[in-house]
Design an enzyme around this catalytic site. Structure first.
Site, PDB file in Angstrom:
ATOM      1  CG  LEU A 219      -2.016  -0.933   1.305  1.00  0.00           C
ATOM      2  CD1 LEU A 219      -2.508  -1.197   2.513  1.00  0.00           C
ATOM      3  CD2 LEU A 219      -2.822  -0.908   0.133  1.00  0.00           C
TER       4      LEU A 219
ATOM      5  CG  ASP B 234      -5.376   9.578   9.650  1.00  0.00           C
ATOM      6  OD1 ASP B 234      -6.322  10.245   9.230  1.00  0.00           O
ATOM      7  OD2 ASP B 234      -4.864  10.091  10.723  1.00  0.00           O
ATOM      8  CG  LEU B 235      -7.813   2.453   5.171  1.00  0.00           C
ATOM      9  CD1 LEU B 235      -8.376   1.519   6.161  1.00  0.00           C
ATOM     10  CD2 LEU B 235      -8.363   2.430   3.989  1.00  0.00           C
ATOM     11  CG  ASP B 236      -4.225   0.278   5.756  1.00  0.00           C
ATOM     12  OD1 ASP B 236      -4.605  -0.387   6.985  1.00  0.00           O
ATOM     13  OD2 ASP B 236      -4.880   0.027   4.477  1.00  0.00           O
ATOM     14  CD  GLU B 237      -2.157   7.684   5.634  1.00  0.00           C
ATOM     15  OE1 GLU B 237      -2.038   8.784   6.672  1.00  0.00           O
ATOM     16  OE2 GLU B 237      -2.555   7.564   4.868  1.00  0.00           O
TER      17      GLU B 237
END
Length: 289
Positions: A200, A230-233
């Site tokens: 990603l 915060d998606l995947d962060e």
């Protein structure tokens, strides 16, 4: 020969505070004054933010965790500490969530059964029924919560009910393939861990390893992080990579990637359960391995 004295109860103290002289001395004196013995001590001074981080593991005879917590408040107040004190004999109650890929789930079940992880798993939750029999074979309750765009609020409300009902300390998304709402992420802040592959944001979708194979990538990897809106962060706990080459087809690359995912997730959970992960400034973490 006289019998050996009891080893005592083991505790872990973690703390964050502004950098100042005397912190290590004050903590060591606290342990000494309670008749304790320090087994391990790690600290980090972040000079960019003048923030001090510390993890101390120690043993004490005849003093319970609540007494220690009460007695430490004076030290904490003096230095403006954010801190936690944990009894190491208490495993982290960990709810596992999974969808249709079981490599991380199976790895965690095995490691838990062998005592490699200081966790207990009171419940497995899934939006599919694929691993219901697997949960039963380990004697772990399984709850099926189907999720559709229309039922997502009710599904997440049910999950939070289960977190409270089973007194869950940590939620692990062991390849749970649903995006959590911002509200749920906020309610689980600091106590939910996710795992995903390292492609990603370049390779999105259902078959990232096939896309990576088509591009001829030479490194595959995985990231374990705390869940945030915060998606995947979210704050990263652990990452790792494995080298691949032209001899691996997409299926081989997928298998290699799943191995890395399982290893990275298990290390992140172990470090969290051993209270080795402290949140720093922004999204940074301090991990005392």
């Amino acid at each position: 020969m006289s019998p050996r004295p009891p080893a005592g109860q083991e505790y872990v103290l973690t703390l964050t505070c502004p950098e100042a002289p005397g912190i290590v001395f004050a903590v060591s004196r606290f342990v000494m004054e309670h008749g304790g013995n320090i087994n391990a001590s790690q600290q980090f001074d972040d000079r960019l933010t003048d923030t001090f981080f510390m993890r101390v593991q120690f043993r004490v005879d005849g003093t319970d965790v609540e007494t220690l917590r009460q007695d430490f408040t004076g030290v904490a107040s003096e230095f403006g500490m954010s801190w936690q004190l944990h009894d190491m004999s208490t495993p982290t109650r960990t709810l596992l969530m999974v969808s249709k890929f079981g490599h991380c789930l199976n790895d965690l079940l095995f490691r838990t059964s062998t005592g490699a992880l200081n966790i207990e798993i009171p419940l497995i939750v899934s939006n599919h029924r694929d691993f219901e029999d697997e949960a039963a074979s380990h004697g772990i309750p399984f709850v099926h919560i189907p999720v559709t765009p229309e039922t997502k609020p009710e599904a997440e409300a049910r999950l939070l009910e289960l977190v409270d009902e089973y007194d869950v300390d940590l939620v692990v998304l062991a390849r749970y393939m649903q995006v959590l709402s911002n509200d749920l992420c906020s309610k689980l802040e600091g106590r939910a861990i996710n795992i995903h592959h390292s492609f990603l944001p370049s390779f999105k979708g259902a078959k990232p390893y096939h896309q990576a194979h088509a591009r001829g990538v030479k490194l595959i990897g995985a990231t374990a992080h705390y869940v945030t809106p915060d998606l995947d962060e979210g704050p990263i706990i652990e990452q790792d990579v494995a080298r691949v080459d032209h001899s691996l087809d997409p299926a081989d690359m997928t298998a290699a990637g799943r191995d890395v995912e399982a290893q990275v997730l298990s290390r992140a959970i172990r470090w969290h359960a051993e209270h080795r992960v402290l949140l720093g400034t922004g999204n940074r973490t301090v991990v005392f391995r």
